[in-house]
Design a protein around this motif. Structure first.
Motif, PDB file in Angstrom:
ATOM      1  N   GLU A  46      42.736  33.167  34.949  1.00  0.00           N
ATOM      2  CA  GLU A  46      41.838  34.165  35.086  1.00  0.00           C
ATOM      3  C   GLU A  46      42.319  34.596  36.701  1.00  0.00           C
ATOM      4  N   ALA A  47      42.879  33.517  37.615  1.00  0.00           N
ATOM      5  CA  ALA A  47      43.171  34.615  38.787  1.00  0.00           C
ATOM      6  C   ALA A  47      43.809  36.142  39.053  1.00  0.00           C
ATOM      7  N   LEU A  48      44.274  36.535  37.846  1.00  0.00           N
ATOM      8  CA  LEU A  48      44.973  37.239  38.065  1.00  0.00           C
ATOM      9  C   LEU A  48      43.827  38.693  37.851  1.00  0.00           C
ATOM     10  N   ARG A  49      42.642  38.273  37.178  1.00  0.00           N
ATOM     11  CA  ARG A  49      41.795  39.152  36.539  1.00  0.00           C
ATOM     12  C   ARG A  49      40.401  39.582  38.985  1.00  0.00           C
ATOM     13  N   MET A  50      41.005  38.194  39.473  1.00  0.00           N
ATOM     14  CA  MET A  50      40.421  39.135  40.456  1.00  0.00           C
ATOM     15  C   MET A  50      40.650  39.283  41.663  1.00  0.00           C
ATOM     16  N   ARG A  51      41.600  40.428  41.808  1.00  0.00           N
ATOM     17  CA  ARG A  51      41.767  41.462  41.957  1.00  0.00           C
ATOM     18  C   ARG A  51      42.149  40.497  43.417  1.00  0.00           C
TER      19      ARG A  51
END
Length: 430
Positions: free
Chosen positions: A280-285
């Motif tokens: 999910e962190a990778l989707r948070m720019r």
């Protein structure tokens, strides 16, 4: 003579004294409940209420009594129970106590300056469970027969870990690692003797240049504190996303998102593991992704993230920098049989740039023992396993962390940030 009240504080606490404190606590709670109903703000002065209740009881004492001493002691005990964690509160308030653990109600230990000692605190049967229930109240987590382990954070930031029977033999095992952060920046670690000024300047430059850093060490070696200091060297223009089992990192950055795992619910759903957080962190720019500590298969997701060109950091339990790299090559294999050495070893070699290893010395002082670089070269063996080349940038000789002959990878990243790497490594930048 006055009664030496010692509720929960060693063998001096008699059954009569315990009953007295319990009675006073009940009176205080009734007074507080009544005051909350009457006051518009609903926030009565707890200490004042306790003092009034204890003073009222003291007027019934007969005989020669050291009123001031006994009132102060009794008031403090009741306040600790009503507003804090009872007999444990004075230990939690002690700034020298780094960690507290309970093996059984009569054996409560603390660690001071890295060394353990048995305290005089004696809890009653069932009191440990009541204290844990109060500690978990604000965390949203639980511990029971279906979930006999729990990790949680107390309101002050301390980390709680609990294991209950029948996983333990008989008693609840409780650990509270206090949120004691003696350092927030690399300069603080110099003052504490953890780092030398030369090595601190190098690590600061490595963070600014965007190198991927792995912090290794044993339990209580200062990994989280070191990781926290490294992260506070991140340029304020970058967005940082951290993933942890429970919240421990405290960053002074303007653009920071912190996430923690979640336990499975009573219905058997809702669990959020560390692997999910990394994805999910990778989707948070993010400009950087940080994992508080890798222990198992989530290391695979971290390596994939770091190998995509995204800078990051994490910590790992290990006995040395080389052992940390070996362990990081092994943990991803837990993700499944389709993950092999052929993929993991070269990925680690290209994903990790610097390993910083810290240890807890015999005197309890934490010191960085070595800083190594990973040039990215791997010598593969016939079995499929490989040996990752490691170079010492700083190593401890004669008890002092000194410059070795190794160089970090990616000198172009240092140059892009205006850092003179040769001058930095030679100490000519100061």
């Amino acid at each position: 003579m006055a009664t030496a009240f010692a509720y929960g504080d060693g063998p001096r606490a008699s059954a009569r004294e315990v009953d007295l404190v319990d009675e006073l606590v009940e009176q205080v709670r009734e007074r507080l409940a009544d005051a909350r109903n009457r006051l518009p703000s609903g926030t009565p002065d707890v200490t004042a209420v306790v003092a009034d209740v204890v003073a009222g009881h003291a007027r019934s004492w007969t005989g020669p009594v050291h009123v001031a001493d006994e009132l102060d002691r009794l008031t403090a005990q009741v306040v600790d129970i009503v507003t804090g964690f009872g007999p444990l509160q004075r230990l939690l308030d002690d700034p020298e106590v780094e960690e507290l653990w309970i093996n059984e109600p009569g054996r409560v230990f603390v660690a001071r300056r890295g060394r353990s000692e048995l305290t005089t605190v004696v809890l009653r049967p069932g009191q440990v469970a009541n204290l844990v229930e109060r500690m978990l109240r604000t965390s949203g987590r639980r511990v029971d027969l279906s979930a006999p382990f729990v990790d949680a954070v107390l309101p002050d930031g301390s980390r709680l870990h609990v294991v209950i029977p029948d996983v333990t033999r008989r008693h609840w095992a409780v650990n509270i690692r206090k949120f004691v952060v003696p350092a927030n920046h690399l300069g603080d670690l110099i003052d504490l003797g953890t780092l030398t000024a030369h090595s601190a300047r190098f690590l600061d430059a490595a963070v600014v240049a965007g190198l991927n850093i792995l912090v290794s060490g044993g339990t209580q070696a200062g990994k989280t504190t070191l990781l926290n200091c490294l992260l506070n060297a991140v340029p304020p223009t970058e967005r940082v996303v951290t993933c942890e089992e429970v919240f421990e990192l405290q960053l002074a950055l303007p653009d920071w998102v912190a996430m923690q795992t979640r336990q499975v619910s009573l219905e058997g759903s809702g669990e959020i593991p560390l692997r999910r957080l990394i994805k999910e962190a990778l989707r948070m720019r993010p400009d950087r992704v940080v994992v508080g500590e890798v222990r198992q298969e989530e290391s695979l997701d971290l390596l994939i993230a770091l190998n995509s060109g995204l800078p990051g950091m994490c910590s790992i339990h290990a006995n040395g920098a080389r052992e940390a790299i070996t362990k990081l090559c092994t943990l991803p294999l837990l993700a499944g049989p389709n993950v092999s050495w052929h993929f993991v070893t070269p990925t680690v070699a290209t994903a990790i740039d610097v390993v910083v290893h810290t240890e807890n010395g015999p005197d309890g002082r934490r010191q960085v023992r070595e800083i190594v670089s990973i040039p990215g070269r791997v010598e593969m063996s016939g079995s499929g396993a490989g040996s990752i080349e490691i170079a010492d940038v700083f190593r401890t000789t004669d008890g002092q962390l000194r410059r070795a002959d190794g160089f970090p990878p990616h000198p172009e990243r240092f140059a892009a940030k205006g850092i003179d790497l040769p001058a930095l490594l030679d100490g000519r930048d100061n």
